[in-house]
Enzyme design. Structure first.
Site, mmCIF file in Angstrom:
data_model
loop_
_atom_site.group_PDB
_atom_site.id
_atom_site.type_symbol
_atom_site.label_atom_id
_atom_site.label_comp_id
_atom_site.label_asym_id
_atom_site.label_seq_id
_atom_site.Cartn_x
_atom_site.Cartn_y
_atom_site.Cartn_z
ATOM 1 C CB SER A 1 45.820 97.963 38.131
ATOM 2 O OG SER A 1 45.308 99.045 37.783
ATOM 3 C CD GLN B 1 55.796 105.033 41.551
ATOM 4 O OE1 GLN B 1 56.005 106.190 41.591
ATOM 5 N NE2 GLN B 1 54.985 104.417 41.551
ATOM 6 C CG ASP C 1 60.964 89.665 28.720
ATOM 7 O OD1 ASP C 1 59.817 89.233 28.811
ATOM 8 O OD2 ASP C 1 61.438 90.421 27.995
ATOM 9 C CD GLU D 1 43.243 102.357 34.624
ATOM 10 O OE1 GLU D 1 42.600 102.264 33.498
ATOM 11 O OE2 GLU D 1 42.956 103.486 35.046
ATOM 12 C CE1 TYR E 1 48.696 97.874 33.370
ATOM 13 C CE2 TYR E 1 46.976 99.190 34.356
ATOM 14 C CZ TYR E 1 48.032 98.586 34.466
ATOM 15 O OH TYR E 1 48.767 98.630 35.745
ATOM 16 N NE ARG F 1 52.892 106.914 38.445
ATOM 17 C CZ ARG F 1 52.331 105.918 38.080
ATOM 18 N NH1 ARG F 1 52.795 104.941 37.584
ATOM 19 N NH2 ARG F 1 51.103 105.763 38.113
ATOM 20 C CG LEU G 1 56.649 94.478 41.963
ATOM 21 C CD1 LEU G 1 57.327 95.527 42.652
ATOM 22 C CD2 LEU G 1 55.190 94.468 42.517
ATOM 23 C CB THR H 1 64.250 98.685 35.978
ATOM 24 O OG1 THR H 1 63.087 98.262 35.278
ATOM 25 C CG2 THR H 1 65.448 97.790 35.786
ATOM 26 C CB ALA I 1 53.164 95.253 34.132
ATOM 27 C CG HIS J 1 51.121 103.098 43.864
ATOM 28 N ND1 HIS J 1 50.316 102.275 43.393
ATOM 29 C CD2 HIS J 1 52.344 102.595 43.464
ATOM 30 C CE1 HIS J 1 50.852 101.241 42.872
ATOM 31 N NE2 HIS J 1 52.057 101.167 43.048
HETATM 32 P P1 NAP Z 1 56.777 100.868 36.085
HETATM 33 O O1 NAP Z 1 57.427 101.817 36.835
HETATM 34 O O2 NAP Z 1 56.242 100.963 34.740
HETATM 35 O O3 NAP Z 1 57.596 99.613 35.895
HETATM 36 C C1 NAP Z 1 57.282 98.628 35.158
HETATM 37 C C2 NAP Z 1 58.449 97.353 35.524
HETATM 38 O O4 NAP Z 1 58.120 96.351 34.608
HETATM 39 C C3 NAP Z 1 59.814 97.933 34.909
HETATM 40 O O5 NAP Z 1 60.927 97.510 35.698
HETATM 41 C C4 NAP Z 1 60.012 97.320 33.615
HETATM 42 O O6 NAP Z 1 61.217 97.042 32.828
HETATM 43 C C5 NAP Z 1 59.268 95.802 33.602
HETATM 44 N N1 NAP Z 1 58.827 95.178 32.708
HETATM 45 C C6 NAP Z 1 58.167 95.594 31.590
HETATM 46 N N2 NAP Z 1 58.098 94.486 30.536
HETATM 47 C C7 NAP Z 1 58.544 93.479 31.229
HETATM 48 C C8 NAP Z 1 59.049 92.074 30.781
HETATM 49 N N3 NAP Z 1 58.461 91.875 29.380
HETATM 50 N N4 NAP Z 1 59.639 91.309 31.404
HETATM 51 C C9 NAP Z 1 59.976 91.764 32.683
HETATM 52 N N5 NAP Z 1 59.816 92.849 33.289
HETATM 53 C C10 NAP Z 1 59.183 94.060 32.290
HETATM 54 O O7 NAP Z 1 55.422 100.503 36.910
HETATM 55 P P2 NAP Z 1 55.039 100.622 38.578
HETATM 56 O O8 NAP Z 1 54.651 101.745 38.709
HETATM 57 O O9 NAP Z 1 56.381 100.368 39.295
HETATM 58 O O10 NAP Z 1 54.258 99.454 38.911
HETATM 59 C C11 NAP Z 1 54.584 98.259 39.166
HETATM 60 C C12 NAP Z 1 53.429 97.116 38.928
HETATM 61 O O11 NAP Z 1 52.220 97.652 39.719
HETATM 62 C C13 NAP Z 1 52.970 97.201 37.365
HETATM 63 O O12 NAP Z 1 52.673 95.861 37.157
HETATM 64 C C14 NAP Z 1 51.849 98.158 37.402
HETATM 65 O O13 NAP Z 1 51.038 97.645 36.187
HETATM 66 C C15 NAP Z 1 51.141 97.876 38.719
HETATM 67 N N6 NAP Z 1 50.268 98.686 39.067
HETATM 68 C C16 NAP Z 1 50.896 100.153 39.085
HETATM 69 C C17 NAP Z 1 50.097 101.211 39.868
HETATM 70 C C18 NAP Z 1 50.599 102.415 39.972
HETATM 71 O O14 NAP Z 1 49.870 103.433 40.167
HETATM 72 N N7 NAP Z 1 51.962 102.932 39.901
HETATM 73 C C19 NAP Z 1 48.965 100.973 40.132
HETATM 74 C C20 NAP Z 1 48.278 99.733 40.148
HETATM 75 C C21 NAP Z 1 49.258 98.607 39.812
HETATM 76 P P3 NAP Z 1 61.876 97.945 31.878
HETATM 77 O O15 NAP Z 1 62.543 98.953 32.902
HETATM 78 O O16 NAP Z 1 62.993 97.121 31.337
HETATM 79 O O17 NAP Z 1 60.932 98.397 30.951
HETATM 80 O O1 F7E Z 2 46.700 108.947 33.868
HETATM 81 C C1 F7E Z 2 44.527 111.818 32.665
HETATM 82 C C2 F7E Z 2 44.405 110.243 32.129
HETATM 83 O O2 F7E Z 2 48.548 107.805 32.760
HETATM 84 C C3 F7E Z 2 45.849 109.578 35.077
HETATM 85 C C4 F7E Z 2 49.371 103.406 35.975
HETATM 86 O O3 F7E Z 2 50.140 103.467 36.970
HETATM 87 O O4 F7E Z 2 47.489 104.161 37.494
HETATM 88 C C5 F7E Z 2 48.171 104.486 36.160
HETATM 89 O O5 F7E Z 2 47.324 104.518 35.150
HETATM 90 C C6 F7E Z 2 44.687 110.279 34.423
HETATM 91 C C7 F7E Z 2 43.907 109.631 33.257
HETATM 92 O O6 F7E Z 2 47.781 107.046 35.043
HETATM 93 C C8 F7E Z 2 47.169 113.487 30.743
HETATM 94 O O7 F7E Z 2 43.545 110.648 31.012
HETATM 95 C C9 F7E Z 2 45.161 113.866 31.373
HETATM 96 O O8 F7E Z 2 42.612 109.781 33.458
HETATM 97 O O9 F7E Z 2 48.706 109.114 34.992
HETATM 98 P P1 F7E Z 2 47.923 108.430 34.283
HETATM 99 P P2 F7E Z 2 46.451 105.809 34.870
HETATM 100 O O10 F7E Z 2 46.020 105.725 33.487
HETATM 101 O O11 F7E Z 2 45.613 106.233 35.827
HETATM 102 C C10 F7E Z 2 47.103 102.759 37.359
HETATM 103 C C11 F7E Z 2 46.335 102.531 38.525
HETATM 104 C C12 F7E Z 2 47.823 101.612 36.825
HETATM 105 O O12 F7E Z 2 47.525 100.485 37.166
HETATM 106 C C13 F7E Z 2 48.642 101.953 35.724
HETATM 107 O O13 F7E Z 2 49.836 101.118 35.471
HETATM 108 O O14 F7E Z 2 45.227 111.252 33.904
HETATM 109 N N1 F7E Z 2 45.474 112.603 32.009
HETATM 110 N N2 F7E Z 2 45.995 114.395 30.525
HETATM 111 C C14 F7E Z 2 46.648 112.306 31.440
HETATM 112 N N3 F7E Z 2 47.353 111.297 31.657
HETATM 113 C C15 F7E Z 2 48.627 111.217 31.023
HETATM 114 N N4 F7E Z 2 49.372 110.085 31.350
HETATM 115 N N5 F7E Z 2 49.092 112.352 30.446
HETATM 116 C C16 F7E Z 2 48.407 113.406 30.140
HETATM 117 O O15 F7E Z 2 48.742 114.405 29.392
#
Ligand code: NAP
Ligand code: F7E
Length: 328
Positions: free
Chosen positions: A127, A12, A56, A129, A151, A186, A78, A10, A80, A181
């Site tokens: 990630s 992104q 889950d 992170e 995280y 998002r 995916l 569900t 988390a 990404h």
């Molecule tokens: P997202 O939009 O937050 O999606 C997270 C997904 O995990 C949702 O489908 C959520 O389901 C599911 N989930 C949460 N808790 C769960 C559980 N207990 N059991 C099964 N599913 C569960 O994240 P995303 O941006 O698509 O990212 C996908 C993956 O890549 C994640 O692991 C994220 O940490 C990692 N990641 C993301 C980025 C990025 O920039 N987007 C970068 C690096 C790594 P619900 O809808 O039910 O909550």
């Molecule tokens: O923050 C700053 C904040 O929440 C980016 C996840 O997908 O990417 C994501 O994590 C930056 C940070 O993403 C606001 O402090 C300022 O420096 O969009 P974000 P993230 O924390 O980088 C990584 C790769 C993952 O793996 C994660 O799952 O933006 N920032 N002002 C803010 N951030 C948020 N959210 N909101 C603000 O108002």
């Protein structure tokens, strides 16, 4: 017909990945949690071919049942808790889902494969992170990990557990170290979407300001549609491995604001943006910039969408959505 099983369907990435796999001819199964998940309808309308299975990642028995039904050739983990800010307030839950959940999916994969581990391949969503307080610029696969949030710590556990299953059992288990990404899909809690949604609403006169945290943080932002292709490529490679997936460019939140507001014809965004301490984090990741050279060389992967195109795509999509919502 190859079969894929995706946790986090569900989210992104789950939506983009399932769309791309269905286009490639896969039968796609997705794990959906909760007894009445409000995002079920979204998945069903955006990717109609996906078959949803309830479960889950914190519940190993639900995963075993799902594997039995899906009989996958490829598993993409995916699922988390992915919002870094939330992970401080819910550290134990984040550890259980984002960390221990990986062990459950790895173990379910191993048990499902039985004596023939070659029948299934595994992808872990690691990630950038994990680099946190960066020890090298740009960050590559060999860079020392120094996570800065619950995280990030949970992702380090999942990352090393994936490597451990590869080394212990010879499982084809790869870990994609994906940098940020984004896309019109998002979640609105992340900074890019929070900004593009606010910009759209401000441009339509529906909102007069947006409150943000640290405007100086820098991120290497790419397009989610490009990044899920890298996941798939990892599972097609002969050998499992770890890969950085990034654009190799970094931009600050200020630059994000510049591009987003300019798209709707506003040059002086400072008038609309307020800094609110509630959005600062207990420990910040100041700078992320990845070196995707290995992914390019070994997987033939390269990002297609650049930063200005990405922000423009998100602003345009939000303007359209907000206009429709407001009946304008
Ligand atoms: P997202 O939009 O937050 O999606 C997270 C997904 O995990 C949702 O489908 C959520 O389901 C599911 N989930 C949460 N808790 C769960 C559980 N207990 N059991 C099964 N599913 C569960 O994240 P995303 O941006 O698509 O990212 C996908 C993956 O890549 C994640 O692991 C994220 O940490 C990692 N990641 C993301 C980025 C990025 O920039 N987007 C970068 C690096 C790594 P619900 O809808 O039910 O909550
Ligand atoms: O923050 C700053 C904040 O929440 C980016 C996840 O997908 O990417 C994501 O994590 C930056 C940070 O993403 C606001 O402090 C300022 O420096 O969009 P974000 P993230 O924390 O980088 C990584 C790769 C993952 O793996 C994660 O799952 O933006 N920032 N002002 C803010 N951030 C948020 N959210 N909101 C603000 O108002």
């Amino acid at each position: 017909m190859p079969r894929a099983f995706i946790t986090g369907i569900t989210g992104q990435d789950g939506l983009y990945l399932s769309e791309q796999l269905i286009d490639k001819g896969y039968e796609v199964y997705g794990l959906i949690r909760g007894q009445n998940n409000p995002k079920r309808a979204l998945v069903e309308s955006e990717v109609p071919g996906v078959k949803l299975i309830t479960g889950d990642i914190t519940d190993l028995s639900s995963l075993m049942r799902a594997f039995n039904t899906a009989q996958p050739d490829e598993v993409y983990n995916l699922g988390a808790i992915s919002f870094v800010a939330y992970s401080w307030e819910n550290a134990k839950l984040t550890t259980d889902v984002t960390g221990n959940g990986v062990l459950n999916v790895l173990e379910a994969t191993r048990l499902y494969a039985g004596n023939d581990l070659s029948k299934v391949r595994f992808y872990q969503a690691s990630s950038s992170e994990m680099f946190g307080k960066v020890q090298e610029v740009p960050q590559r696969e060999s860079t020392l990990l120094w996570p800065r949030s619950p995280y990030g710590v949970a992702k380090v556990y999942g990352h090393y557990m994936t490597i451990n299953y590869r080394e212990s059992y010879g499982m084809h288990a790869s870990s994609g170290i994906l940098f940020n990404h984004e896309s019109p899909r998002r979640g609105p809690e992340f900074v890019t979407r929070k900004v593009t949604q606010a910009v759209a609403r401000i441009s339509l006169g529906l909102q007069d300001k947006v409150s943000l945290g640290n405007l100086d943080a820098k991120r290497d932002w790419g397009f989610a549609g490009d990044y899920v292709d890298a996941m798939w490529r990892m599972l097609q490679a002969d050998e499992a491995d770890d890969y950085v997936v990034a654009t190799g460019e970094t931009h600050s939140i200020r630059e994000l604001l510049d591009v987003a507001f300019k798209r709707v014809g506003i040059d002086d965004w400072e008038k609309f943006v307020f800094v609110d301490p509630q959005f600062f984090r207990p420990a910040e990741v100041d700078l992320l910039i990845g070196d995707p050279a290995k992914a390019k060389e070994k997987l033939g992967w390269e990002p297609k969408v650049g930063f200005p195109e990405l922000v423009t795509m998100m602003v345009d999509s939000d303007v359209e959505k907000q206009r429709a919502l407001a009946g304008k």
